[in-house]
Design a protein around this motif. Structure first.
Motif, PDB file in Angstrom:
ATOM      1  N   LEU B 112       0.823  -1.212   0.000  1.00 28.99           N
ATOM      2  CA  LEU B 112       0.000   0.000   0.000  1.00 28.99           C
ATOM      3  C   LEU B 112       0.855   1.259   0.000  1.00 28.99           C
ATOM      4  CD1 LEU B 112      -2.786  -1.033   2.494  1.00 28.99           C
ATOM      5  CD2 LEU B 112      -3.031  -0.633   0.050  1.00 28.99           C
ATOM      6  N   GLU B 113       1.990   1.212   0.700  1.00 33.34           N
ATOM      7  CA  GLU B 113       2.781   2.427   0.857  1.00 33.34           C
ATOM      8  C   GLU B 113       3.751   2.639  -0.298  1.00 33.34           C
ATOM      9  OE1 GLU B 113       1.829   4.289   3.298  1.00 33.34           O
ATOM     10  OE2 GLU B 113       3.146   5.848   2.534  1.00 33.34           O
ATOM     11  N   GLU B 114       4.346   1.558  -0.809  1.00 31.82           N
ATOM     12  CA  GLU B 114       5.436   1.720  -1.778  1.00 31.82           C
ATOM     13  C   GLU B 114       5.043   1.375  -3.210  1.00 31.82           C
ATOM     14  OE1 GLU B 114       8.446   2.854  -0.917  1.00 31.82           O
ATOM     15  OE2 GLU B 114       8.066   2.934   1.235  1.00 31.82           O
ATOM     16  N   PHE B 115       4.084   0.465  -3.368  1.00 27.17           N
ATOM     17  CA  PHE B 115       3.819  -0.023  -4.718  1.00 27.17           C
ATOM     18  C   PHE B 115       2.502   0.475  -5.304  1.00 27.17           C
ATOM     19  CE2 PHE B 115       7.041  -2.913  -3.273  1.00 27.17           C
ATOM     20  CZ  PHE B 115       7.776  -3.186  -4.400  1.00 27.17           C
ATOM     21  N   ALA B 116       1.450   0.541  -4.468  1.00 25.26           N
ATOM     22  CA  ALA B 116       0.128   0.850  -5.004  1.00 25.26           C
ATOM     23  C   ALA B 116       0.082   2.262  -5.577  1.00 25.26           C
ATOM     24  CB  ALA B 116      -0.922   0.699  -3.904  1.00 25.26           C
ATOM     25  N   GLU B 117      -0.546   2.394  -6.731  1.00 17.77           N
ATOM     26  CA  GLU B 117      -0.797   3.716  -7.289  1.00 17.77           C
ATOM     27  C   GLU B 117      -1.885   4.364  -6.440  1.00 17.77           C
ATOM     28  OE1 GLU B 117       0.463   4.941 -10.431  1.00 17.77           O
ATOM     29  OE2 GLU B 117       1.895   3.294 -10.355  1.00 17.77           O
ATOM     30  N   ASP B 118      -1.906   5.679  -6.448  1.00 11.29           N
ATOM     31  CA  ASP B 118      -2.913   6.382  -5.680  1.00 11.29           C
ATOM     32  C   ASP B 118      -4.233   6.354  -6.453  1.00 11.29           C
ATOM     33  OD1 ASP B 118      -4.070   7.868  -3.697  1.00 11.29           O
ATOM     34  OD2 ASP B 118      -3.527   9.781  -4.608  1.00 11.29           O
ATOM     35  N   SER B 119      -5.014   5.301  -6.247  1.00 12.40           N
ATOM     36  CA  SER B 119      -6.272   5.174  -6.987  1.00 12.40           C
ATOM     37  C   SER B 119      -7.434   5.079  -6.003  1.00 12.40           C
ATOM     38  CB  SER B 119      -6.243   3.904  -7.836  1.00 12.40           C
ATOM     39  OG  SER B 119      -6.139   2.781  -6.995  1.00 12.40           O
ATOM     40  N   TRP B 120      -8.654   5.118  -6.516  1.00  7.85           N
ATOM     41  CA  TRP B 120      -9.811   4.993  -5.617  1.00  7.85           C
ATOM     42  C   TRP B 120      -9.781   3.640  -4.929  1.00  7.85           C
ATOM     43  CZ3 TRP B 120     -13.176   1.003  -6.103  1.00  7.85           C
ATOM     44  CH2 TRP B 120     -13.201   0.325  -7.321  1.00  7.85           C
ATOM     45  N   PHE B 121      -9.260   2.641  -5.628  1.00 10.85           N
ATOM     46  CA  PHE B 121      -9.195   1.289  -5.071  1.00 10.85           C
ATOM     47  C   PHE B 121      -8.274   1.259  -3.845  1.00 10.85           C
ATOM     48  CE2 PHE B 121      -7.244  -3.010  -5.146  1.00 10.85           C
ATOM     49  CZ  PHE B 121      -8.390  -3.737  -4.862  1.00 10.85           C
ATOM     50  N   ALA B 122      -7.077   1.856  -3.997  1.00  6.88           N
ATOM     51  CA  ALA B 122      -6.125   1.893  -2.884  1.00  6.88           C
ATOM     52  C   ALA B 122      -6.709   2.675  -1.712  1.00  6.88           C
ATOM     53  CB  ALA B 122      -4.808   2.508  -3.336  1.00  6.88           C
ATOM     54  N   ARG B 123      -7.390   3.762  -2.045  1.00  8.22           N
ATOM     55  CA  ARG B 123      -7.972   4.576  -0.958  1.00  8.22           C
ATOM     56  C   ARG B 123      -9.077   3.821  -0.245  1.00  8.22           C
ATOM     57  NH1 ARG B 123      -6.884   9.030  -4.305  1.00  8.22           N
ATOM     58  NH2 ARG B 123      -8.921   8.955  -5.268  1.00  8.22           N
ATOM     59  N   ALA B 124      -9.870   3.065  -1.020  1.00  7.49           N
ATOM     60  CA  ALA B 124     -10.943   2.277  -0.404  1.00  7.49           C
ATOM     61  C   ALA B 124     -10.351   1.241   0.551  1.00  7.49           C
ATOM     62  CB  ALA B 124     -11.772   1.598  -1.481  1.00  7.49           C
ATOM     63  N   ILE B 125      -9.293   0.569   0.111  1.00  6.57           N
ATOM     64  CA  ILE B 125      -8.642  -0.411   0.990  1.00  6.57           C
ATOM     65  C   ILE B 125      -8.144   0.271   2.258  1.00  6.57           C
ATOM     66  CG2 ILE B 125      -6.633  -1.915   1.223  1.00  6.57           C
ATOM     67  CD1 ILE B 125      -6.875  -2.655  -1.629  1.00  6.57           C
TER      68      ILE B 125
END
Lengths: 262, 307
Positions: B112-125
């Motif tokens: 979540l911190e290093e790899f995930a793009e800042d998307s609605w999906f990441a924010r939802a998680i």
């Protein structure tokens, strides 16, 4: 500009925007091999932004977008066949604030070589890199000490040693001396002049004396206010350094280098 | 300093109340001492309450502590009862919880911190994980009962050590993830930039430069989470951990009990002698906790010294 000079990096009609607002527009620029090119200009003129396009560090900034074309040895570096990781091994970067890894001096040098699959003798590479960066005599007895224990100027030369350890072609320097005292600055400048035999260097600097001391070519960037209240940078003039400082073609350049603004 | 503070108008430097400045040093120092007194009171109160609790438990249970108490199985006779099965159960469960929650939680945090793009999906998680950290533990018990005890019975063996440990691992995962992300965020971005600028891939940067710096913080967060898990009773009772176990677990599918359940069981009996056992059980539980925490501190100091 001498057109016969072989260009390592070539920027054609480069514009960069962050989240839709243009930071720098329409830059044409050739970086000749084994020369020092300085980027000068007031804050917000996009000189660092352009620098960061040359090794695609801007890819890591969310919302950054580049238009136009940049070639490295005549290959379009934004082409889908080019891997930015591979590019950054050949076009390395030294930052404004010295940022050695919180590891030993030896490990600082060895890291880049190791991750890039260096097959040779590591001890020898470490020594050679530190020597090339003119810091070997100061650190040869404490290679196991932390890189953070060095002074700011030494740390910056360590970062340069770390960069040349992976044997790049181009070294991008983003205001490498702005956090250093005058004596450390002088040592880094001497180092730059020495490195030029083997490398091509692009240096962003706020210090015009520094640009005139170390560079062969100087690009002057300026910024104008946009309707939205932001700033947009553009390249005003690019020429041999002595021309930029003594015989500029543009009035803005003349005013900037004579210290009337900026 | 003292006379300086008490009478600013007679400052030897002569700057007391010149122009439009009113230095009011004595007032500012008074606020200083007020605040430090308040902070001191808060700390003292906390320490006092803790000391009272520990003192009370020690008075009640210290006499009952013995080697026999640690090495005997529970019994209907209070003076013969011991907590061997609970102690061993707690150790089994904690080891599995650590083994499951550390890699999962740290891995999710890194992603979540290093790899995930800042998307609605990441924010939802992200929002979900933060909410999960606040869900009452008994809810996790219900989840564990359905998923681990019933659906996954062929693997877990029903009301077993594995089911209990997985439930507790689930319970502390959000805490581990949040602690991991906070520690990663505290690593200066200049180090990541330095790594990338030398042609490192994202994993090389994370693995070689970021993670070693974040590890002490990650360990601290994980240990705090494990400390929470070691005292949890409700979710384990929900999934059906037994209160009377007179054998040692043989494998992960064995029925089990843990220290807090044993303590709870003893305290709920009418006989006074069992209450003494209960107090002694609490001392043992605190001892295990202390051992766990101090080994984590030692590990963290060791890791920090390497840098």
């Amino acid at each position: 500009m001498d057109e016969q000079m072989e260009a390592v990096l070539r920027a054609e009609q480069v514009s960069v925007s962050y989240s839709g607002s243009t930071a720098v527009k329409n830059v044409y620029l050739n970086i000749p091999r084994n020369r020092v090119v300085a980027f000068i200009g007031p804050s917000g003129c996009g000189k660092s932004t352009i620098l960061r396009c040359f090794n695609r560090m801007n890819d890591l900034v969310a919302g950054a977008k580049m238009d136009g074309r940049i070639t490295f040895n005549d290959v379009d570096i934004y082409d889908s066949s080019v891997d930015p990781v591979d590019l950054r091994r050949q076009v390395v970067m030294v930052f404004q604030k010295p940022n050695p890894f919180p590891k030993s001096i030896y490990e600082n040098i060895a890291f880049g070589a190791r991750i890039n699959g260096y097959q040779g003798d590591m001890d020898e590479l470490v020594e050679r890199s530190l020597q090339q960066a003119a810091i070997w005599d100061e650190v040869k007895d404490k290679l196991k000490d932390s890189g953070l224990a060095l002074s700011g100027g030494q740390q910056q030369r360590l970062c340069i040693a770390r960069a040349i350890a992976i044997q790049p072609e181009v070294i991008l320097m983003d205001e490498p001396c702005s956090a250093l005292d005058p004596i450390s600055t002088l040592r880094v400048e001497e180092l730059i002049k020495k490195l030029i035999e083997n490398y091509t260097i692009v240096i962003v600097t706020h210090n015009m004396q520094q640009a005139s001391r170390v560079s062969d070519y100087t690009a002057f960037f300026n910024a104008k206010a946009t309707e939205t209240g932001g700033k947009m940078g553009y390249l005003v003039e690019y020429d041999r350094t002595e021309n930029i400082f003594h015989n500029p073609q543009q009035q803005a350049t003349q005013e900037y280098v004579s210290g009337r603004f900026g | 300093m003292a006379n300086l503070a008490s009478d600013p108008s007679r400052s030897p430097l002569g700057g007391g109340s010149k122009g439009r400045f009113k230095s009011e040093l004595s007032k500012r120092y008074r606020i200083d001492s007020l605040f430090s007194a308040a902070a001191w009171t808060a700390v003292t109160l906390l320490v006092l309450v803790l000391a009272l609790l520990i003192g009370d438990v020690l008075v009640d249970g210290a006499a009952r502590l013995s080697w026999d108490f640690l090495t005997s199985f529970p019994s209907r006779k209070a003076e013969e009862a011991g907590l061997l099965s609970a102690l061993v159960g707690t150790i089994w469960v904690m080891v599995i919880v650590a083994v499951v929650s550390f890699p999962l939680g740290v891995g999710a945090g890194i992603y979540l911190e290093e790899f995930a793009e800042d998307s609605w999906f990441a924010r939802a998680i992200e929002i979900n994980i933060n909410n999960l950290a606040g869900v009452p533990s008994i809810i996790y018990g219900l989840l564990g009962l359905q998923v681990f005890v019933r659906w996954m019975e062929p693997i877990t063996g029903g009301r077993s050590i594995l089911s209990g440990a997985l439930t507790l691992a689930l319970l502390i995962l959000p805490v581990v993830i949040v602690a991991t992300r906070e520690s990663l965020r505290a690593v200066p971005d200049s180090l990541r930039q330095a790594g990338f600028a030398l042609g490192a891939t994202r994993w090389q940067v994370v693995c070689n430069q970021v993670l070693p710096l974040a590890l002490p913080g990650i360990l601290t967060g994980t240990i705090l989470a494990l400390s929470r898990a070691i005292g949890e009773t409700a979710p384990l009772i929900t999934i059906g951990a037994l209160t009377f176990i007179s054998f040692l677990p043989e494998d992960l599918q064995s029925p089990f009990t843990v220290l807090p359940i044993q303590v709870f069981n003893w305290i709920s009996r009418p006989q006074e002698a069992f209450h003494t056992n209960s107090a002694a059980g609490i001392i043992v539980l605190l001892g295990v906790l202390l051992l766990m925490n101090s080994s984590a501190v030692l590990l963290r100091n060791y890791l920090q010294k390497r840098h």
